[in-house]
Design a protein around this motif. Structure first.
Motif, PDB file in Angstrom:
ATOM      1  N   ASN A 474       0.826  -1.199   0.000  1.00 53.20           N
ATOM      2  CA  ASN A 474       0.000   0.000   0.000  1.00 53.20           C
ATOM      3  C   ASN A 474       0.865   1.256   0.000  1.00 53.20           C
ATOM      4  OD1 ASN A 474      -2.890   1.096   0.498  1.00 53.20           O
ATOM      5  ND2 ASN A 474      -1.624   2.182   1.981  1.00 53.20           N
ATOM      6  N   ASP A 475       1.936   1.242   0.809  1.00 53.81           N
ATOM      7  CA  ASP A 475       2.849   2.388   0.833  1.00 53.81           C
ATOM      8  C   ASP A 475       3.479   2.604  -0.541  1.00 53.81           C
ATOM      9  OD1 ASP A 475       2.309   2.841   3.478  1.00 53.81           O
ATOM     10  OD2 ASP A 475       4.101   1.827   4.226  1.00 53.81           O
ATOM     11  N   LYS A 476       3.834   1.513  -1.173  1.00 51.68           N
ATOM     12  CA  LYS A 476       4.464   1.594  -2.496  1.00 51.68           C
ATOM     13  C   LYS A 476       3.479   2.145  -3.527  1.00 51.68           C
ATOM     14  CE  LYS A 476       6.876  -1.314  -5.888  1.00 51.68           C
ATOM     15  NZ  LYS A 476       7.367  -2.703  -6.177  1.00 51.68           N
ATOM     16  N   VAL A 477       2.267   1.575  -3.535  1.00 49.64           N
ATOM     17  CA  VAL A 477       1.248   2.000  -4.482  1.00 49.64           C
ATOM     18  C   VAL A 477       0.852   3.458  -4.231  1.00 49.64           C
ATOM     19  CG1 VAL A 477      -1.175   1.692  -5.146  1.00 49.64           C
ATOM     20  CG2 VAL A 477       0.340  -0.288  -4.962  1.00 49.64           C
ATOM     21  N   SER A 478       0.686   3.809  -2.959  1.00 43.62           N
ATOM     22  CA  SER A 478       0.293   5.173  -2.619  1.00 43.62           C
ATOM     23  C   SER A 478       1.351   6.175  -3.060  1.00 43.62           C
ATOM     24  CB  SER A 478       0.056   5.284  -1.110  1.00 43.62           C
ATOM     25  OG  SER A 478      -0.326   6.597  -0.758  1.00 43.62           O
ATOM     26  N   ALA A 479       2.626   5.836  -2.809  1.00 45.35           N
ATOM     27  CA  ALA A 479       3.710   6.745  -3.185  1.00 45.35           C
ATOM     28  C   ALA A 479       3.736   6.978  -4.695  1.00 45.35           C
ATOM     29  CB  ALA A 479       5.043   6.173  -2.710  1.00 45.35           C
ATOM     30  N   ILE A 480       3.465   5.921  -5.451  1.00 42.82           N
ATOM     31  CA  ILE A 480       3.474   6.053  -6.905  1.00 42.82           C
ATOM     32  C   ILE A 480       2.204   6.718  -7.408  1.00 42.82           C
ATOM     33  CG2 ILE A 480       3.463   4.783  -9.098  1.00 42.82           C
ATOM     34  CD1 ILE A 480       5.156   2.620  -7.677  1.00 42.82           C
ATOM     35  N   MET A 481       1.070   6.220  -6.953  1.00 46.04           N
ATOM     36  CA  MET A 481      -0.198   6.617  -7.563  1.00 46.04           C
ATOM     37  C   MET A 481      -0.671   7.998  -7.143  1.00 46.04           C
ATOM     38  SD  MET A 481      -0.978   4.554  -9.823  1.00 46.04           S
ATOM     39  CE  MET A 481      -2.613   5.217 -10.163  1.00 46.04           C
ATOM     40  N   THR A 482      -0.190   8.504  -6.016  1.00 43.68           N
ATOM     41  CA  THR A 482      -0.556   9.873  -5.645  1.00 43.68           C
ATOM     42  C   THR A 482      -0.109  10.835  -6.735  1.00 43.68           C
ATOM     43  OG1 THR A 482      -0.446   9.407  -3.278  1.00 43.68           O
ATOM     44  CG2 THR A 482      -0.257  11.710  -3.958  1.00 43.68           C
ATOM     45  N   ASP A 483       1.122  10.695  -7.170  1.00 45.38           N
ATOM     46  CA  ASP A 483       1.638  11.564  -8.229  1.00 45.38           C
ATOM     47  C   ASP A 483       1.088  11.172  -9.597  1.00 45.38           C
ATOM     48  OD1 ASP A 483       3.105  13.016  -6.418  1.00 45.38           O
ATOM     49  OD2 ASP A 483       4.944  11.854  -6.697  1.00 45.38           O
ATOM     50  N   VAL A 484       0.993   9.869  -9.833  1.00 47.99           N
ATOM     51  CA  VAL A 484       0.495   9.405 -11.129  1.00 47.99           C
ATOM     52  C   VAL A 484      -0.936   9.884 -11.361  1.00 47.99           C
ATOM     53  CG1 VAL A 484      -0.291   7.346 -12.387  1.00 47.99           C
ATOM     54  CG2 VAL A 484       2.021   7.425 -11.437  1.00 47.99           C
ATOM     55  N   GLN A 485      -1.792   9.701 -10.360  1.00 49.41           N
ATOM     56  CA  GLN A 485      -3.188  10.089 -10.544  1.00 49.41           C
ATOM     57  C   GLN A 485      -3.331  11.592 -10.725  1.00 49.41           C
ATOM     58  OE1 GLN A 485      -5.855   7.675 -10.714  1.00 49.41           O
ATOM     59  NE2 GLN A 485      -6.594   9.514 -11.751  1.00 49.41           N
ATOM     60  N   THR A 486      -2.545  12.340  -9.970  1.00 51.53           N
ATOM     61  CA  THR A 486      -2.570  13.795 -10.138  1.00 51.53           C
ATOM     62  C   THR A 486      -2.170  14.178 -11.554  1.00 51.53           C
ATOM     63  OG1 THR A 486      -2.063  14.181  -7.802  1.00 51.53           O
ATOM     64  CG2 THR A 486      -1.592  15.978  -9.335  1.00 51.53           C
ATOM     65  N   TYR A 487      -1.123  13.533 -12.052  1.00 49.24           N
ATOM     66  CA  TYR A 487      -0.647  13.827 -13.404  1.00 49.24           C
ATOM     67  C   TYR A 487      -1.675  13.403 -14.453  1.00 49.24           C
ATOM     68  CZ  TYR A 487       2.434  13.913 -17.500  1.00 49.24           C
ATOM     69  OH  TYR A 487       2.992  14.155 -18.732  1.00 49.24           O
ATOM     70  N   VAL A 488      -2.266  12.232 -14.271  1.00 55.56           N
ATOM     71  CA  VAL A 488      -3.301  11.765 -15.205  1.00 55.56           C
ATOM     72  C   VAL A 488      -4.475  12.734 -15.240  1.00 55.56           C
ATOM     73  CG1 VAL A 488      -5.076   9.998 -15.579  1.00 55.56           C
ATOM     74  CG2 VAL A 488      -2.717   9.306 -15.123  1.00 55.56           C
ATOM     75  N   ASP A 489      -4.915  13.162 -14.063  1.00 54.45           N
ATOM     76  CA  ASP A 489      -6.040  14.102 -14.002  1.00 54.45           C
ATOM     77  C   ASP A 489      -5.698  15.431 -14.671  1.00 54.45           C
ATOM     78  OD1 ASP A 489      -7.474  12.189 -12.647  1.00 54.45           O
ATOM     79  OD2 ASP A 489      -7.140  13.059 -10.662  1.00 54.45           O
ATOM     80  N   GLU A 490      -4.492  15.908 -14.391  1.00 53.56           N
ATOM     81  CA  GLU A 490      -4.069  17.179 -14.985  1.00 53.56           C
ATOM     82  C   GLU A 490      -3.974  17.076 -16.506  1.00 53.56           C
ATOM     83  OE1 GLU A 490      -0.398  17.986 -13.068  1.00 53.56           O
ATOM     84  OE2 GLU A 490      -1.313  18.889 -11.267  1.00 53.56           O
ATOM     85  N   LYS A 499      -5.382  22.673 -23.820  1.00 57.80           N
ATOM     86  CA  LYS A 499      -4.161  23.285 -23.313  1.00 57.80           C
ATOM     87  C   LYS A 499      -2.934  22.433 -23.626  1.00 57.80           C
ATOM     88  CE  LYS A 499      -6.482  25.779 -19.561  1.00 57.80           C
ATOM     89  NZ  LYS A 499      -6.618  25.941 -18.085  1.00 57.80           N
ATOM     90  N   GLN A 500      -3.177  21.159 -23.905  1.00 59.48           N
ATOM     91  CA  GLN A 500      -2.098  20.265 -24.307  1.00 59.48           C
ATOM     92  C   GLN A 500      -2.471  19.598 -25.625  1.00 59.48           C
ATOM     93  OE1 GLN A 500       1.084  19.427 -24.682  1.00 59.48           O
ATOM     94  NE2 GLN A 500       1.267  19.252 -22.445  1.00 59.48           N
ATOM     95  N   ASP A 501      -1.563  19.589 -26.577  1.00 60.29           N
ATOM     96  CA  ASP A 501      -1.823  19.003 -27.877  1.00 60.29           C
ATOM     97  C   ASP A 501      -1.687  17.478 -27.806  1.00 60.29           C
ATOM     98  OD1 ASP A 501      -0.588  18.041 -30.692  1.00 60.29           O
ATOM     99  OD2 ASP A 501      -1.911  19.786 -30.984  1.00 60.29           O
ATOM    100  N   PHE A 502      -2.549  16.765 -28.526  1.00 58.01           N
ATOM    101  CA  PHE A 502      -2.483  15.312 -28.508  1.00 58.01           C
ATOM    102  C   PHE A 502      -1.196  14.795 -29.144  1.00 58.01           C
ATOM    103  CE2 PHE A 502      -7.029  15.651 -27.621  1.00 58.01           C
ATOM    104  CZ  PHE A 502      -7.204  14.621 -26.710  1.00 58.01           C
ATOM    105  N   GLY A 503      -0.472  15.652 -29.826  1.00 54.43           N
ATOM    106  CA  GLY A 503       0.836  15.265 -30.326  1.00 54.43           C
ATOM    107  C   GLY A 503       1.822  14.941 -29.212  1.00 54.43           C
ATOM    108  N   LYS A 504       1.480  15.334 -27.976  1.00 56.32           N
ATOM    109  CA  LYS A 504       2.325  15.068 -26.808  1.00 56.32           C
ATOM    110  C   LYS A 504       1.927  13.775 -26.084  1.00 56.32           C
ATOM    111  CE  LYS A 504       4.762  18.904 -27.098  1.00 56.32           C
ATOM    112  NZ  LYS A 504       6.215  18.886 -27.351  1.00 56.32           N
ATOM    113  N   TRP A 505       1.059  12.988 -26.704  1.00 58.75           N
ATOM    114  CA  TRP A 505       0.556  11.779 -26.046  1.00 58.75           C
ATOM    115  C   TRP A 505       1.686  10.808 -25.671  1.00 58.75           C
ATOM    116  CZ3 TRP A 505      -3.852  10.454 -23.793  1.00 58.75           C
ATOM    117  CH2 TRP A 505      -4.111   9.116 -23.524  1.00 58.75           C
TER     118      TRP A 505
END
Length: 535
Positions: A474-490, A499-505
């Motif tokens: 859980n600590d491992k997943v939380s450490a990774i996914m806190t940032d990952v989910q924030t980045y995915v949402d953003e 604001k971001q072009d799909f060419g950056k996919w």
């Protein structure tokens, strides 16, 4: 019914038989509290001599005073337990809850506080949250029966250490209206413009565009809007997941489903199908067919715009039920680019696991488990959702319950949620307990929407429970996914808004890999494989 979101937005779902015997002390049993002998084993009151307890809760309406609310005043008379409530509005819940836990200044129990699974395991293993297994076995017959009847619910509420730390929200798996539905669309506008109900993505686009540009309300003003929601972009994404062939294992692990023909996980937000989905939403957003504040508004704020009746399509609770807006019907399940036509945004009925949590400060844990268990039975469920006969509801000769006119047609102009919230706490979707058809007020058109969608429900046996991790995992997943989910949402927001072009996919996917995505997938796969072995 969107109070799964309750976010639609809401839901997480392991161990083998005997979990109710798992517990906290070295001897293998939960120690009795000093007041255990004062608790009546059955019936009401729960205790003969009145006790007071301190509880914290999230509430949807700022105007509510839970210490003077009829629900809790009446339950106090029944149970002989008086709760001193400290409440916060849902918008401030996370910050307040986290501060209380971090500082050690927390109450005897958290109610309607949506404690996430990561905190259940963290504070459970620290001893801050009490393991409830033995208490459930001895003092929670209603909840225990549910666990016996629905093994996947039993799996879902049990952490990887074998303990149950929270009472969840449960939506009766037999109650289809809570399991799957679709947005609402104005049938009168379709008729006015001589349009049929959309059944494909192209047809949906054309309908929304016509709504916005062809004056279907006939007032000569360009005030019509396309698709709106106050519950965030994920509600719209959820509706389209099955259309794009995503989440074929359900939404209990929202970012995961299997690679075709395997039981190997893939990360949905990096798939080509997800890219296609948000590309479609970008098209709608760019042309003003989605409410521009979808990424920032809140349900209670959006309600003011919704009430004007200017949206042609809404991802919301039935507009007739909440806003007295006529003319809306359920949108068909859409066929996707490859012929997919299914609702995959579904769970097994298990909502947030941490809606009622006892802390190590609880002086009367046995009494409070009995207090909570009441809401998993018929009488408690009826009181929690329907209120009080002659005050909020009436019962006909056949035993059917319905809200009184003062609730559904309030003379002061209150919508149904506002009216019932003068007595009850359930509006807003934050609650433990079980939602059953008989005791949950849903009007006929909501049933019609669900019936329309039901032929496209995914198969129950394909839904996998939420993954349960060990503390280290859980600590491992939380450490990774806190940032990952924030980045995915953003990035999801950036792609949709332009604001971001799909060419950056590809750059987006590479960034996720650098953030540890593959390590997360390996850990998730291990948890799933372990679950399969422990069936």
């Amino acid at each position: 019914m969107k109070r799964r979101y309750f976010s639609s937005v809401a839901a997480t779902l392991l161990l083998t038989a005997g979990i109710l015997g798992a517990c906290s002390s070295e001897e293998g049993t939960t120690e009795k509290s000093a007041n255990a002998d004062k608790v009546n084993a059955t019936g009401m009151p729960i205790v003969d001599e009145k006790i007071q307890v301190d509880g914290f809760a999230a509430k949807f309406f700022a105007s509510q005073d839970w210490n003077k609310l009829m629900l809790w005043e009446e339950y106090e008379k029944i149970s002989n337990i008086e709760v001193n409530w400290n409440t916060v509005q849902t918008e401030g819940l996370v910050e307040k809850r986290n501060l209380m836990l971090a500082s050690g200044d927390y109450p005897e129990f958290f109610f309607a506080s949506a404690v996430p699974k990561t905190d259940l395991i963290k504070y459970g293993e620290q001893g801050v949250f009490l393991p409830l297994n033995d208490y459930i076995d001895k003092y929670a017959p209603n909840f225990k029966k549910i666990l016996e009847e629905y093994p996947s619910v039993k799996q879902g509420v049990t952490m990887a250490d074998g303990h149950i730390y929270g009472f969840p929200a449960i939506y009766d798996p037999e109650y289809d209206v809570l399991r799957g539905d679709t947005p609402w669309i104005r049938k009168d506008w379709l008729n006015k413009l001589n349009l049929k109900e959309p059944e494909t993505l192209d047809e949906l686009y054309k309908v929304l565009k016509a709504f916005k540009e062809q004056d279907p309300n006939g007032n000569g003003k360009a005030d019509e809007l396309g698709w709106g929601t106050g519950w965030g972009i994920n509600t719209m994404i959820g509706y389209l997941r099955g259309t794009y062939g995503l989440n074929k294992q359900g939404n209990m692990n929202i970012n995961l489903d299997f690679k075709e023909g395997t039981e190997e996980f893939r990360f949905i937000p990096t798939t080509d199908e997800y890219k296609e989905l948000i590309t479609f939403l970008h098209k709608l957003y760019k042309e003003g067919l989605i409410n521009k504040d979808v990424f920032s508004t809140e349900p209670h704020v959006f309600a003011a715009e919704e009430s004007k009746g200017n949206f042609g399509m809404l991802s919301a609770v039935n507009p007739l039920e909440t806003q007295k807006l006529k003319g809306y019907i359920g949108v068909p399940v859409l066929e996707g680019p490859t012929g997919e036509r299914v609702i995959n945004d579904m769970s097994n009925g298990l909502g947030n696991l941490g809606m009622f949590v006892l802390t190590d400060k609880a002086k009367n844990p046995e009494a409070m488990v009995r207090w909570m268990d009441h809401f998993y039975g018929d009488e408690g469920s009826k009181m929690f959702f329907m209120g009080f006969e002659g005050v909020t509801y009436e019962e006909d000769a056949e035993g059917n319950l319905k809200y009184l006119p003062e609730i559904i047609n309030n003379q002061k102009g209150l919508n149904q949620d506002q009216a019932i919230s003068q007595y009850l706490t359930w509006p807003g979707g934050y609650y433990p307990g079980i939602v059953k058809e008989k005791y949950f007020p849903v009007i006929e058109s909501t049933f019609e929407n669900s019936a329309k969608a039901k032929p496209y429900f995914m198969k129950d046996e394909d839904i996998i429970p939420g993954l349960n991790y060990t503390l280290d995992e859980n600590d491992k997943v939380s450490a990774i996914m806190t940032d990952v989910q924030t980045y995915v949402d953003e990035m999801t927001a950036a792609f949709i808004t332009g604001k971001q072009d799909f060419g950056k996919w590809e750059d987006y996917k590479k960034t996720l890999d650098k953030m540890g995505l593959q390590s997360y997938l390996e850990t998730a796969q291990g948890a799933y494989d372990r679950m399969q072995k422990q069936k």
